[in-house]
Design an enzyme around this catalytic site. Structure first.
Site, PDB file in Angstrom:
ATOM      1  N   LEU A  63      10.243 -40.994  42.421  1.00 42.58           N
ATOM      2  CA  LEU A  63       8.968 -41.363  41.802  1.00 42.58           C
ATOM      3  C   LEU A  63       7.807 -40.707  42.540  1.00 42.58           C
ATOM      4  CD1 LEU A  63      10.152 -45.008  41.412  1.00 42.58           C
ATOM      5  CD2 LEU A  63       9.454 -43.581  39.477  1.00 42.58           C
ATOM      6  N   PRO A  64       6.665 -40.535  41.834  1.00 42.22           N
ATOM      7  CA  PRO A  64       5.575 -39.750  42.434  1.00 42.22           C
ATOM      8  C   PRO A  64       4.808 -40.460  43.547  1.00 42.22           C
ATOM      9  CG  PRO A  64       5.241 -40.042  40.040  1.00 42.22           C
ATOM     10  CD  PRO A  64       6.433 -40.848  40.420  1.00 42.22           C
ATOM     11  N   THR A  96       8.785 -39.373  48.008  1.00 45.78           N
ATOM     12  CA  THR A  96       8.026 -39.214  49.256  1.00 45.78           C
ATOM     13  C   THR A  96       6.816 -40.126  49.172  1.00 45.78           C
ATOM     14  OG1 THR A  96       8.773 -36.958  49.624  1.00 45.78           O
ATOM     15  CG2 THR A  96       6.737 -37.612  50.709  1.00 45.78           C
ATOM     16  N   LYS A 173      10.369 -36.318  56.958  1.00 42.60           N
ATOM     17  CA  LYS A 173       9.740 -35.549  55.868  1.00 42.60           C
ATOM     18  C   LYS A 173       8.246 -35.375  56.112  1.00 42.60           C
ATOM     19  CE  LYS A 173       9.002 -33.843  51.646  1.00 42.60           C
ATOM     20  NZ  LYS A 173       9.113 -34.369  50.300  1.00 42.60           N
ATOM     21  N   LYS A 242      -1.046 -34.459  48.841  1.00 43.56           N
ATOM     22  CA  LYS A 242      -0.504 -35.835  48.861  1.00 43.56           C
ATOM     23  C   LYS A 242       0.310 -36.070  50.139  1.00 43.56           C
ATOM     24  CE  LYS A 242       3.423 -38.262  47.121  1.00 43.56           C
ATOM     25  NZ  LYS A 242       4.726 -38.046  46.506  1.00 43.56           N
TER      26      LYS A 242
END
Lengths: 296, 296
Positions: A63-64, A96, A173, A242
């Site tokens: 998911l975003p 992320t 990450k 982001k």
């Protein structure tokens, strides 16, 4: 990202495995069935989110943003409980997002009537890696779950790195992508500087790549190369922004000093605000700097 | 740097070649003769700078700052002229200085009674590379001079890169080191962030080095590794600051936009101002950030 990942999961899974898919974009699930339906009938399109949990042992989410993960998992928690005697349901979130949200969502899954297990497994490799099945998964998980996770993720990626306990996949990450956000800008600046000083772009690229400036951004995603395809495809500038913001947030929460973060954020915000850069590969910073294009 | 370079030049040169050396530090030249005198008598210590030019066909300079290069070359120009009929004297300046000074000094050598030839050939590889004879030379030179340059420089380095006409060697060096100055800070920040987020330092290093954050600073000169030797040796923080300032100056002169340069300069100035960082390898930025040491 979810589409090619699910595609590889279906193609490489055993013929007996059932894949239950859900997307708010109905065209995506329809296209998926059209594309794969002929070679496998083992695909079910869920009518609603809860159905995915009801019918699956392992649930993979991609998911975003943090708020999407929160919303999806609160729907999941509406499912009453796992049937007694069955293996615990495993939730693998590949989004992320910030570590706090991930840990909180994971806790709610484990402590609810679902009695689930939760791991964070963000990816690197982009849509190209997702399509080719060569993603890298950075996993935050209890060690006991690793065998079960490995066999699944290896259908979608070529590398699974266990970073530590829950949250550690995201920590890896965000740290990596923080570094990338800066090397990308610095590579664009260095290439632009050298070319403005009169160097041939290929000579400069080759020189850097055998010297101490060498980095992924100079070798694999050099802006003078990506300019050739007008910075199309690749990792979008808004996604880089982001991830950088998430890294800055994580640094604030943990008291890690970042000297370059705010300046880099300003750069990506400025780049995104320029029409001819918006929506392009993040190496488009080179264009924003006024770099010469179409020379290589 | 000059000492180990001259040492390799003497050791690898033909037995007939004469090496004329000069250093304002008399102890250095005395030590050089003591060390090499037994294996070769073909060393002359010049009494003054002009003598080096008088007695040599090729003159190699390695100096810290632009003003030193200017001063040394104005002494050289006191020499009346090259003897008629002999090959033109070749001046190879290995100093990392600004391009304008280098071009101006080169012009003065070519247009003077000396009728010399001049190339810029800054190096990368540090004192370790200089001692091992594995330096990289970045050369700005007329192509016709390359064969003569190559055979000489290959005695001191393992790689000679022809970057273009005079000034291009420095353009390559400054562009590369600009990029390095930023990746070094960003690597220290990313390693510090990940460790503060709970990651094992070796896991984090390995993860970055197979991911898109990978760079020379994460692979070869990772701050968590250099912390083990207390950031001793290596490329000094003041040298990095010097090269960064030269790159910023070059960018200003040529109109190349640098978004991160001033912020990076602030960082190196701040790092150099801290007693426990001053004089150490430039990866000591990690200590300045408050990075955990002695964990790997």
């Amino acid at each position: 990202m979810g589409y090619p990942m699910a595609r590889n999961l279906r193609v490489k899974a055993s013929a007996d495995d059932m894949l239950v898919i859900f997307d708010v974009n109905k065209d995506a699930t329809t296209q998926f069935v059209d594309e794969l339906g002929l070679t496998s009938k083992k695909i079910v399109v869920a009518g609603k989110l809860e159905e995915v949990v009801d019918r699956s042992d392992t649930i993979i989410t991609m998911l975003p943003q943090p708020q999407h993960v929160k919303t999806v998992f609160s729907s999941f928690l509406n499912v009453s409980s796992s049937p007694a005697g069955k293996e615990q349901k495993l939730f693998i979130d590949c989004s992320t997002i910030d570590i706090s949200t991930s840990l909180s969502v994971g806790k709610s899954v484990c402590e609810s009537a679902l009695n689930g297990q939760f791991v964070d497994a963000p990816v690197s490799g982009g849509t190209v890696g997702a399509a080719a099945g060569t993603l890298t998964f950075m996993v935050g998980s209890e060690p006991a779950l690793l065998p079960r996770i490995m066999s699944l993720l290896s259908r979608m990626g070529s590398r699974v790195i266990h970073c530590g306990p829950p949250g550690a996949g995201l920590a890896g990450k965000l740290s990596n992508n923080y570094l990338l956000s800066i090397t990308n800008i610095a590579t664009a600046e260095a290439m632009n500087l050298g070319i403005k000083l009169g160097l041939d772009s290929k000579v400069l690229k080759d020189l850097i790549n055998v010297s101490s400036g060498r980095c992924w951004s100079s070798e694999v995603n050099n802006p003078v190369d990506t300019a050739q395809r007008e910075f199309k495809g690749g990792f979008g500038v808004s996604l880089m922004k982001k991830d950088l913001k998430l890294a800055i947030q994580a640094a604030e929460e943990t008291g890690a000093k970042l000297a370059m973060g705010e300046k880099a954020k300003e750069v990506y915000e400025a780049v995104e605000g320029v029409e001819e850069c918006k929506g392009r590969d993040f190496s488009v910073v080179y264009r924003w700097l006024g770099g010469e294009e179409g020379k290589m």
